[in-house]
Write a protein that holds these residues in place. Structure first.
Motif, PDB file in Angstrom:
ATOM      1  N   ASN A  17       0.874  -1.170   0.000  1.00  0.00           N
ATOM      2  CA  ASN A  17       0.000   0.000   0.000  1.00  0.00           C
ATOM      3  C   ASN A  17       0.908   1.217   0.000  1.00  0.00           C
ATOM      4  OD1 ASN A  17      -2.639  -1.169   0.224  1.00  0.00           O
ATOM      5  ND2 ASN A  17      -2.118  -1.752   2.304  1.00  0.00           N
ATOM      6  N   VAL A  18       0.656   2.151  -0.918  1.00  0.00           N
ATOM      7  CA  VAL A  18       1.488   3.356  -1.019  1.00  0.00           C
ATOM      8  C   VAL A  18       0.607   4.598  -1.001  1.00  0.00           C
ATOM      9  CG1 VAL A  18       3.320   2.136  -2.245  1.00  0.00           C
ATOM     10  CG2 VAL A  18       1.564   3.358  -3.550  1.00  0.00           C
ATOM     11  N   ARG A  19       1.121   5.655  -0.431  1.00  0.00           N
ATOM     12  CA  ARG A  19       0.404   6.920  -0.283  1.00  0.00           C
ATOM     13  C   ARG A  19       0.208   7.616  -1.622  1.00  0.00           C
ATOM     14  NH1 ARG A  19       3.586   7.759   2.775  1.00  0.00           N
ATOM     15  NH2 ARG A  19       2.674   7.095   4.690  1.00  0.00           N
ATOM     16  N   ASP A  20       1.251   7.645  -2.443  1.00  0.00           N
ATOM     17  CA  ASP A  20       1.259   8.374  -3.712  1.00  0.00           C
ATOM     18  C   ASP A  20       1.887   7.449  -4.752  1.00  0.00           C
ATOM     19  OD1 ASP A  20       2.189   9.934  -5.904  1.00  0.00           O
ATOM     20  OD2 ASP A  20       2.219  11.734  -4.663  1.00  0.00           O
ATOM     21  N   LEU A  21       1.074   6.935  -5.667  1.00  0.00           N
ATOM     22  CA  LEU A  21       1.562   5.956  -6.636  1.00  0.00           C
ATOM     23  C   LEU A  21       2.672   6.514  -7.513  1.00  0.00           C
ATOM     24  CD1 LEU A  21       1.195   3.050  -7.574  1.00  0.00           C
ATOM     25  CD2 LEU A  21      -0.548   3.838  -9.167  1.00  0.00           C
ATOM     26  N   GLU A  22       2.587   7.767  -7.923  1.00  0.00           N
ATOM     27  CA  GLU A  22       3.618   8.362  -8.786  1.00  0.00           C
ATOM     28  C   GLU A  22       4.956   8.488  -8.049  1.00  0.00           C
ATOM     29  OE1 GLU A  22       3.334   8.629 -11.981  1.00  0.00           O
ATOM     30  OE2 GLU A  22       1.233   8.052 -11.853  1.00  0.00           O
ATOM     31  N   GLU A  23       4.916   8.950  -6.799  1.00  0.00           N
ATOM     32  CA  GLU A  23       6.139   9.085  -6.000  1.00  0.00           C
ATOM     33  C   GLU A  23       6.784   7.715  -5.779  1.00  0.00           C
ATOM     34  OE1 GLU A  23       7.263  11.372  -1.905  1.00  0.00           O
ATOM     35  OE2 GLU A  23       5.566   9.977  -1.779  1.00  0.00           O
ATOM     36  N   SER A  24       5.965   6.733  -5.439  1.00  0.00           N
ATOM     37  CA  SER A  24       6.480   5.384  -5.210  1.00  0.00           C
ATOM     38  C   SER A  24       6.998   4.771  -6.509  1.00  0.00           C
ATOM     39  CB  SER A  24       5.399   4.505  -4.591  1.00  0.00           C
ATOM     40  OG  SER A  24       5.111   4.972  -3.293  1.00  0.00           O
ATOM     41  N   HIS A  25       6.309   5.006  -7.610  1.00  0.00           N
ATOM     42  CA  HIS A  25       6.757   4.523  -8.919  1.00  0.00           C
ATOM     43  C   HIS A  25       8.177   5.029  -9.221  1.00  0.00           C
ATOM     44  CE1 HIS A  25       6.668   3.621 -13.248  1.00  0.00           C
ATOM     45  NE2 HIS A  25       7.182   4.833 -13.399  1.00  0.00           N
ATOM     46  N   ARG A  26       8.397   6.323  -9.009  1.00  0.00           N
ATOM     47  CA  ARG A  26       9.723   6.886  -9.261  1.00  0.00           C
ATOM     48  C   ARG A  26      10.779   6.214  -8.386  1.00  0.00           C
ATOM     49  NH1 ARG A  26       6.525  11.436  -9.521  1.00  0.00           N
ATOM     50  NH2 ARG A  26       7.073  12.068  -7.415  1.00  0.00           N
ATOM     51  N   PHE A  27      10.487   6.010  -7.096  1.00  0.00           N
ATOM     52  CA  PHE A  27      11.454   5.366  -6.204  1.00  0.00           C
ATOM     53  C   PHE A  27      11.786   3.954  -6.688  1.00  0.00           C
ATOM     54  CE2 PHE A  27      12.460   2.512  -2.705  1.00  0.00           C
ATOM     55  CZ  PHE A  27      13.544   3.155  -2.119  1.00  0.00           C
ATOM     56  N   TRP A  28      10.773   3.126  -6.911  1.00  0.00           N
ATOM     57  CA  TRP A  28      11.000   1.718  -7.231  1.00  0.00           C
ATOM     58  C   TRP A  28      11.563   1.504  -8.634  1.00  0.00           C
ATOM     59  CZ3 TRP A  28      11.290  -1.941  -3.656  1.00  0.00           C
ATOM     60  CH2 TRP A  28      10.743  -1.654  -2.403  1.00  0.00           C
ATOM     61  N   THR A  29      11.365   2.463  -9.567  1.00  0.00           N
ATOM     62  CA  THR A  29      11.929   2.327 -10.912  1.00  0.00           C
ATOM     63  C   THR A  29      13.248   3.076 -11.045  1.00  0.00           C
ATOM     64  OG1 THR A  29      10.594   4.163 -11.790  1.00  0.00           O
ATOM     65  CG2 THR A  29       9.696   1.920 -12.020  1.00  0.00           C
ATOM     66  N   GLU A  30      13.292   4.338 -10.667  1.00  0.00           N
ATOM     67  CA  GLU A  30      14.488   5.158 -10.872  1.00  0.00           C
ATOM     68  C   GLU A  30      15.577   4.895  -9.837  1.00  0.00           C
ATOM     69  OE1 GLU A  30      13.306   9.286 -11.122  1.00  0.00           O
ATOM     70  OE2 GLU A  30      11.731   8.798 -12.580  1.00  0.00           O
ATOM     71  N   ILE A  31      15.202   4.579  -8.614  1.00  0.00           N
ATOM     72  CA  ILE A  31      16.186   4.353  -7.554  1.00  0.00           C
ATOM     73  C   ILE A  31      16.542   2.869  -7.436  1.00  0.00           C
ATOM     74  CG2 ILE A  31      16.634   4.563  -5.059  1.00  0.00           C
ATOM     75  CD1 ILE A  31      16.601   7.254  -6.622  1.00  0.00           C
TER      76      ILE A  31
END
Length: 189
Positions: A17-31
């Motif tokens: 469960n994530v608060r902000d899908l876009e923010e989490s998407h960036r973390f899990w893909t870019e980082i």
């Protein structure tokens, strides 16, 4: 009738469960480096699906899984803690461990994270893995690791699990690794 559970082969995937899908998407893909492989779309049978995306690691030669990780947006989650710790956190999940295929790939990832300014929460050489702990935007701990050869830890798994040598979390020392010079664990005879 079966009198005991069948042995699983391991975890298939994790859904966060994530608060902000876009923010989490960036973390899990870019980082972290996962690739998005899918997303829920509206259908006549499911006109209002949750905001949900699916991600895969590289399973060798660019082969993707249906998903190793999925995320569902839930903006009502409590805010993440200010600092991450291995224990005592108000999150149901302590951490998620992500494996890299080689020591070199793992060291490359650590250098990449350091260049991106990602805070290293904990860096440790366990008896079975060498690990870096960071956290995602929701406060979930993320362990990035490479697994040591099986012959290093399989002789005494308990001793390997209980071994931990702390390493620096900042500067050049955070990117140093014992490599081949690791303890080998054997059961007492």
């Amino acid at each position: 009738m079966a009198n005991q559970a069948a042995a699983p082969v391991g975890l298939n995937h994790l859904v966060l469960n994530v608060r902000d899908l876009e923010e989490s998407h960036r973390f899990w893909t870019e980082i972290i480096g996962f690739k998005q492989v899918g997303e829920l779309h509206a259908t006549p049978q499911r006109p209002n699906p949750p905001k949900m995306r699916f991600y895969s690691g590289d399973h060798g030669g660019g082969a993707m899984s249906h998903h190793d990780l999925a995320m569902i947006e839930n903006p009502n989650l409590p805010p993440p803690p200010k600092e991450w710790s291995m224990t005592g956190m108000p999150c149901a999940i302590s951490h998620v461990a992500i494996a890299y295929p080689t020591r070199e790939a793992w060291l490359h990832q650590l250098a990449y994270l350091q260049e991106k300014g990602v805070k290293f929460d904990r860096r440790v050489e366990h008896g079975m893995t060498h690990s870096l702990y960071i956290h995602d935007p929701n406060g979930y701990g993320v362990e990035l690791l490479y697994e040591l050869p099986r012959e290093v830890w399989e002789g005494d798994i308990d001793a390997a699990l209980n071994y931990a040598e702390a390493r620096p979390t900042e500067g050049a020392g955070a990117l140093e690794d014992q490599g081949e010079n690791v303890p080998v664990f054997r059961a007492a005879e």
